[in-house]
Design a protein around this motif. Sequence first.
Motif, PDB file in Angstrom:
ATOM      1  N   VAL A  73       0.671  -1.211  -0.012  1.00  0.00           N
ATOM      2  CA  VAL A  73       0.096   0.049  -0.062  1.00  0.00           C
ATOM      3  C   VAL A  73       0.798   1.279  -0.019  1.00  0.00           C
ATOM      4  N   ALA A  76       2.402   1.730  -3.331  1.00  0.00           N
ATOM      5  CA  ALA A  76       1.655   2.469  -4.206  1.00  0.00           C
ATOM      6  C   ALA A  76       1.486   3.829  -3.922  1.00  0.00           C
ATOM      7  N   ASP A  77       1.254   4.253  -2.407  1.00  0.00           N
ATOM      8  CA  ASP A  77       1.300   5.582  -2.135  1.00  0.00           C
ATOM      9  C   ASP A  77       2.515   6.493  -2.590  1.00  0.00           C
ATOM     10  N   TYR A  80       2.431   6.965  -6.319  1.00  0.00           N
ATOM     11  CA  TYR A  80       1.428   8.248  -6.530  1.00  0.00           C
ATOM     12  C   TYR A  80       1.793   9.527  -6.007  1.00  0.00           C
ATOM     13  N   ALA A  88       1.514   3.057  -9.663  1.00  0.00           N
ATOM     14  CA  ALA A  88       0.728   3.226  -8.454  1.00  0.00           C
ATOM     15  C   ALA A  88      -0.378   2.476  -8.726  1.00  0.00           C
ATOM     16  N   GLN A  91       0.034  -1.169  -8.255  1.00  0.00           N
ATOM     17  CA  GLN A  91       0.318  -1.711  -7.115  1.00  0.00           C
ATOM     18  C   GLN A  91      -1.028  -1.578  -6.272  1.00  0.00           C
ATOM     19  N   TYR A  92      -2.080  -0.671  -6.355  1.00  0.00           N
ATOM     20  CA  TYR A  92      -3.322  -0.505  -5.668  1.00  0.00           C
ATOM     21  C   TYR A  92      -4.124  -1.758  -6.124  1.00  0.00           C
ATOM     22  N   GLU A  93      -4.098  -2.057  -7.246  1.00  0.00           N
ATOM     23  CA  GLU A  93      -4.945  -3.233  -7.798  1.00  0.00           C
ATOM     24  C   GLU A  93      -4.484  -4.482  -7.389  1.00  0.00           C
ATOM     25  N   ALA A  96      -6.019  -4.524  -3.991  1.00  0.00           N
ATOM     26  CA  ALA A  96      -7.498  -4.571  -3.962  1.00  0.00           C
ATOM     27  C   ALA A  96      -7.866  -6.032  -4.302  1.00  0.00           C
ATOM     28  N   VAL A 104      -7.862   1.949  -0.322  1.00  0.00           N
ATOM     29  CA  VAL A 104      -7.430   1.580  -1.468  1.00  0.00           C
ATOM     30  C   VAL A 104      -8.045   1.979  -2.659  1.00  0.00           C
ATOM     31  N   GLN A 107      -7.933   5.558  -3.237  1.00  0.00           N
ATOM     32  CA  GLN A 107      -6.723   5.905  -3.826  1.00  0.00           C
ATOM     33  C   GLN A 107      -6.761   5.527  -5.202  1.00  0.00           C
ATOM     34  N   LYS A 108      -7.207   4.346  -5.715  1.00  0.00           N
ATOM     35  CA  LYS A 108      -7.335   3.882  -7.047  1.00  0.00           C
ATOM     36  C   LYS A 108      -8.218   4.854  -7.730  1.00  0.00           C
TER      37      LYS A 108
END
Length: 527
Positions: A73, A76-77, A80, A88, A91-93, A96, A104, A107-108
Amino acid sequence: TDRANYHLAEIAMREEQFELAIGFYNRQTSLDHLSNYGIGYGLYNLERYAESIPFFTNATRSSNQEVALDARVRLADCFYATKEYQEALSQYELVASETSSSYVIYQKGIVLRNLGRTEESLAEFLKIFDSPRFGDQAVFQTGMIRFEAANFDMAQELFTRLIEDQNSNDFLVEAYLNRGISFRNLGALSDAKNDFVFILENHLATEATLNAILGLQELEQDGEEIPQLEQYISAYKEANPNSESLELIEFEAAKRLYFNFSYVRSSESFDEFLSTYPESTNVLEATYYLADSYYRAGLLDDALIAFDKIREVKNLFTGRVLTRIGEINKVQGDSLKSLDAYKQLEALDLSHKDTYNALWGSMILYFEMGDYSKAIEKANQIIASEWKPLNGDKESILIKAKSYFLSDEIELSEELFNALSAGTDAFAAESKYYLGLIKYQSAQYNDSLEILFALNAGFGSYQNWVDKSYLLIAKNYLAKEELFQAKATLRSIIQHSENEGVKTESRFLLNSIENQEPKIDTLENER
């Protein structure tokens, strides 16, 4: 020793001494996944996101699934934060797929929005509208997407949802501001005013205050009454005495007075603005509005001084500035200075309209100065130009015709007057009068009367030329020695005309006829 350094690092992290923590982590002889995780967080908290990436990447390999997931997480941040949106999103996917975290998903949605994938972004936000932690953020972002797409109906509904939600304090002011702007664009001016006023009366210290004041200024320009606007501006100035925004507020306030036709007050406001902010980037525009406020208030001397200050600075207002300088000098009787302004405007070749104004101003001045050859020259330039306003051709042809007439080039003038007289407008009415005058001066009295009667019959709405034509009719009768008809016409003019010049000349002519009548009778008796 390694374990001691690790625990010292963890203690420092809890004390938010992140540089110290990173130092203790790095004193270990080797770094395991947990230490990489710790260093990543230390750098992350110091906003050194790019440096955090390799440490969080290492930590995602931890056997501790909770650490590995959280590291991903944060990885991903970091992507971003460094605007590597595609990384990003990847990584969020991944996260998720393993958890339904509302953070998440939120952010996605943000990343998808930054990638321009708006519909996918909206779908993500919609999933968490009812989330206790991120629902308000999701609603706000959705509202902003609709707002930026100019879908103001949907935007105001979403902002209203936030306003009515007691838990949306973080977004309350922005929701009121953007809903107010949405209402204005929807034509709901009163609703927009209420939202802007709410901000000014309840959240004066926020960043939205400036935009609320500007919003009210725009509403007033749209016709909405804002009686307390000056009080709101004063309250803002008192609450933010050092704000750089004051300059913009005061500039817009002065413009508001100008566009509300309060020219004396706007001239005072622009004068004060220029004294207070002499280095402002708005000085040139403020000087123009100051000058034009003076002009429209009838303070021509002050207007001329202000216009002259920006005469030589080529800018958006140059055409209007030189046109005004030409007009003011003409009114004040300085034809040479007026001509100089029009010549400068013509030479600059700024736009078709500005060039026309320059040619027209010069043409009228030359005509009034009796320089008919130059008046004709300017008229020809206008006639041949690419652009001219409605009736620009006719007006120039009329000046040309009158210039020929006054230069005793009667045939040339008559040809142009005949062409104009075929219409039904003011130019035709004036042309018919001149045609009647030409016939009268060449002793063709019956032809003159025929033309003048036609003028009276077909151009009754142009009373000035009708009145002048009746006076010329009387002169024709007098020239034909039809004294009864001449006197009757003159008496009718004196009784009915509202043109004082025509009435005065008619009285003089009638008195002259009546004074001559005894002599005529005596001569007849002697015969």
